[in-house]
Write a protein that holds these residues in place. Structure first.
Motif, mmCIF file in Angstrom:
data_model
loop_
_atom_site.group_PDB
_atom_site.id
_atom_site.type_symbol
_atom_site.label_atom_id
_atom_site.label_comp_id
_atom_site.label_asym_id
_atom_site.label_seq_id
_atom_site.Cartn_x
_atom_site.Cartn_y
_atom_site.Cartn_z
ATOM 1 N N VAL A 51 0.994 -1.137 0.159
ATOM 2 C CA VAL A 51 -0.062 -0.031 0.145
ATOM 3 C C VAL A 51 0.877 1.178 -0.101
ATOM 4 O O VAL A 51 2.183 1.010 0.589
ATOM 5 N N ASP A 52 0.333 2.306 -0.394
ATOM 6 C CA ASP A 52 1.060 3.677 -0.440
ATOM 7 C C ASP A 52 1.493 3.904 1.167
ATOM 8 O O ASP A 52 0.945 3.666 2.368
ATOM 9 N N GLU A 53 2.798 4.448 1.198
ATOM 10 C CA GLU A 53 3.320 4.809 2.315
ATOM 11 C C GLU A 53 2.395 5.653 3.373
ATOM 12 O O GLU A 53 2.358 5.453 4.762
ATOM 13 N N ASN A 54 1.726 6.661 2.849
ATOM 14 C CA ASN A 54 0.904 7.382 3.521
ATOM 15 C C ASN A 54 -0.283 6.626 4.125
ATOM 16 O O ASN A 54 -0.761 6.786 5.139
ATOM 17 N N VAL A 55 -0.764 5.720 3.323
ATOM 18 C CA VAL A 55 -1.781 4.925 3.940
ATOM 19 C C VAL A 55 -1.371 4.201 5.081
ATOM 20 O O VAL A 55 -1.992 3.921 6.206
ATOM 21 N N ARG A 56 -0.127 3.472 4.796
ATOM 22 C CA ARG A 56 0.500 2.488 5.802
ATOM 23 C C ARG A 56 0.673 3.336 7.197
ATOM 24 O O ARG A 56 0.489 2.687 8.326
ATOM 25 N N ASP A 57 1.135 4.493 7.297
ATOM 26 C CA ASP A 57 1.480 5.415 8.197
ATOM 27 C C ASP A 57 0.265 5.699 9.064
ATOM 28 O O ASP A 57 0.241 5.894 10.065
ATOM 29 N N SER A 58 -0.930 5.798 8.311
ATOM 30 C CA SER A 58 -2.381 6.156 8.888
ATOM 31 C C SER A 58 -3.225 5.192 9.489
ATOM 32 O O SER A 58 -4.005 5.446 9.954
ATOM 33 N N ILE A 59 -3.025 3.875 8.802
ATOM 34 C CA ILE A 59 -4.023 2.570 9.290
ATOM 35 C C ILE A 59 -4.132 2.661 10.746
ATOM 36 O O ILE A 59 -5.481 2.481 10.975
ATOM 37 N N GLU A 60 -3.149 2.592 11.631
ATOM 38 C CA GLU A 60 -3.249 2.542 13.022
ATOM 39 C C GLU A 60 -4.198 3.697 13.332
ATOM 40 O O GLU A 60 -5.133 3.274 14.164
ATOM 41 N N GLY A 61 -3.961 4.731 13.045
ATOM 42 C CA GLY A 61 -4.954 6.071 13.574
ATOM 43 C C GLY A 61 -6.380 5.746 12.922
ATOM 44 O O GLY A 61 -7.340 6.085 13.674
ATOM 45 N N ILE A 62 -6.704 5.448 11.754
ATOM 46 C CA ILE A 62 -7.996 5.007 11.130
ATOM 47 C C ILE A 62 -8.570 3.991 11.944
ATOM 48 O O ILE A 62 -9.713 4.248 12.409
ATOM 49 N N LEU B 52 -6.559 10.969 2.187
ATOM 50 C CA LEU B 52 -6.359 9.854 1.397
ATOM 51 C C LEU B 52 -7.233 9.547 0.476
ATOM 52 O O LEU B 52 -8.212 9.926 0.320
ATOM 53 N N ASP B 53 -6.784 8.682 -0.754
ATOM 54 C CA ASP B 53 -7.656 8.266 -1.807
ATOM 55 C C ASP B 53 -8.596 7.408 -1.651
ATOM 56 O O ASP B 53 -8.260 5.893 -1.456
ATOM 57 N N LYS B 54 -9.546 7.601 -1.300
ATOM 58 C CA LYS B 54 -10.731 6.732 -0.979
ATOM 59 C C LYS B 54 -11.088 6.019 -2.059
ATOM 60 O O LYS B 54 -11.859 4.975 -2.009
#
Length: 478
Positions: free
Chosen positions: A385-396, A418-420
């Motif tokens: 996955v995109d690194e921005n997505v990976r960095d945000s998964i836990e917060g999401i 992020l790109d929904k």
């Protein structure tokens, strides 16, 4: 003997091979007799999820070779392999006949032949093999002890014109060497195959194990075509050795998620015909009889415990935890993989207590384990996955909760900027790496689908998603 004496220090098989070789020797769990299965000529593609024991198998084969006079094995870790050099190795113009399949074959042959040097029965058998060694040594090939070094050597400017002398020597045409200009690695492969035909019968096993292909994902998916060519080359090289009745062989270790990226229309056939899966999930509902629990039992026995895991578990753990059998309570926080279970037991040892453990001890260990588990699963997403997505998964996940609909996830992606539009694709990846499962109700009872429990499970965006139990504490969901 104490619980603290059991070695749960390492989850990396390479470190284990270096610092705790006794575990490779006496505590290795031979799941489905894989060390016998991998000896079959047509079996060379070992695959499983991250933490399933692929590198442990490589370490075991290496360890076995050190105690058997007719078994020679080496491991190539591809962590730092320079895939861009494959183009340079492909010939003078960069892209010649055969592409990287031919280049891979050249590299693999050279590495296998380098293993022959350690076999005194071959080196003493006559002039043919020694002539081959001499020709390859002349240009530094047999001083290379990894595929990385070989590809660096073969990509050097002007090497092909030099190697023409080696080809001429193979073919007994030294007088043509001065005029010969090699423009394609296919000619080198043909020369080596011709030389291999002239060797005496090779009955000893010479295995090259290729590990570390996961690291390819750090640079994205752009090199996945090279992996398809690698699999094709391994197949061709292994088949050629089989035709010669030569026990040499290349074994490739693949993570399931990486293997799924390989653009090969025959991949399913390769997996079915040539693959060995590492599947630790207990499908019989008898966890104490499973290979997974043998991982703990074998380490305990190495430390001096002489009871089986079922009795040890009764001595160490409460019968129930949160109204659930303690064994299932613990296992449901893992992906049913050796690395996960070892990490949980390492967290237990970190409590600096001896069994029996109470409920609070288990919760404390799982809290610590959960942080490790979140990091482990985050690593599993690199390149997928995109690194921005990976960095945000836990917060999401911390915000949308342990159970959510696909629309909830899309909205959260949008809130994070992020790109929904790729939400379902991301959820598929999270499902395949065991971050989430599906949950639905049937006959008034909850039903679950997890990739680590059933390999053929497929994510459904129409069903609810549920976050893995092992992540709940780390993500503040419990």
């Amino acid at each position: 003997m104490k619980f603290s004496d059991i070695n749960f220090n390492y989850t990396d098989a390479q470190e284990e091979r270096i610092y705790a070789p006794e575990l490779i020797d006496s505590a290795y769990v031979d799941i489905n007799n894989i060390t016998e299965e991998v000896l079959k000529p047509n079996k060379y593609l070992v695959h499983g999820p991250k933490g399933a024991g692929k590198s442990a198998l490589a370490s075991k084969l290496k360890f076995m070779s050190e105690s058997q006079w007719d078994f020679f094995c080496d491991i190539d870790d591809m962590e730092e392999f320079e895939f861009n050099l494959l183009k340079k190795t492909s010939g003078i113009s960069g892209e010649k006949v055969g592409g990287s399949v031919t280049v891979w074959k050249l590299l693999l042959y050279i590495r296998i032949i380098s293993l022959y040097q350690d076999n005194i029965f071959l080196t003493d058998s006559g002039s043919t093999i020694n002539a081959l060694f001499s020709d390859l040594k002349k240009y530094g090939f047999l001083s290379s002890n990894s595929l990385l070094q070989v590809v660096q050597e073969t990509s050097r400017k002007g090497l092909y014109s030099k190697f023409s002398t080696t080809i001429a020597s193979f073919q007994g045409k030294a007088e043509k060497a001065a005029d010969s200009k090699v423009k394609d690695p296919a000619e080198l492969v043909e020369a080596i195959e011709s030389a291999l035909k002239e060797l005496p019968e090779i009955t000893s096993k010479h295995y090259l194990v290729i590990d570390g292909l996961d690291y390819l994902l750090r640079n994205g998916r752009g090199f996945s075509g090279y992996l398809a060519d690698l699999i094709a080359a391994v197949r061709q090289v292994n088949n050629y050795f089989s035709e010669l009745k030569n026990q040499s062989k290349v074994i490739v270790l693949f993570r399931d998620e990486v293997l799924a990226l390989v653009p090969d229309p025959n991949l399913t056939k390769r997996i079915n015909d040539n693959g060995i899966p590492l599947d630790w999930y207990d499908k019989e509902g008898k966890p104490f009889d499973s290979y997974l629990l043998q991982v703990i039992e074998s380490r305990a026995q190495t430390a001096g415990f002489n009871k089986d895991i079922k009795y040890l578990w009764k001595e160490w753990f409460p019968v129930k935890i949160a109204n659930k059998d303690s064994i299932l309570f613990v296992l449901d926080s893992t992906r049913y993989l050796p690395r996960d279970l070892i990490s949980f037991f390492r967290s237990l040892q970190a409590l600096k207590k001896e069994p029996p453990f109470n409920d609070q001890d288990i919760f404390s260990a799982l809290n610590s384990y959960s942080d490790w588990f979140a990091s482990e699963l985050s690593d599993a997403l690199v390149g997928l996955v995109d690194e921005n997505v990976r960095d945000s998964i836990e917060g999401i996940f911390s915000e949308i909760g342990p159970r959510f609909d696909t629309n909830d996830f899309k909205e959260s992606l949008e809130e994070y900027g992020l790109d929904k539009e790729h939400a379902e694709k991301i959820l598929h990846t999270l499902f395949n790496t065991s971050w989430i499962g599906n949950v639905w109700t049937k006959y008034d009872s909850p039903r679950y689908a997890w990739k680590h429990r059933r390999k053929k499970s497929v994510f459904s965006p129409r069903k609810k998603s549920v976050v893995h139990n092992g992540l709940l504490k780390s993500l503040s969901l419990r």
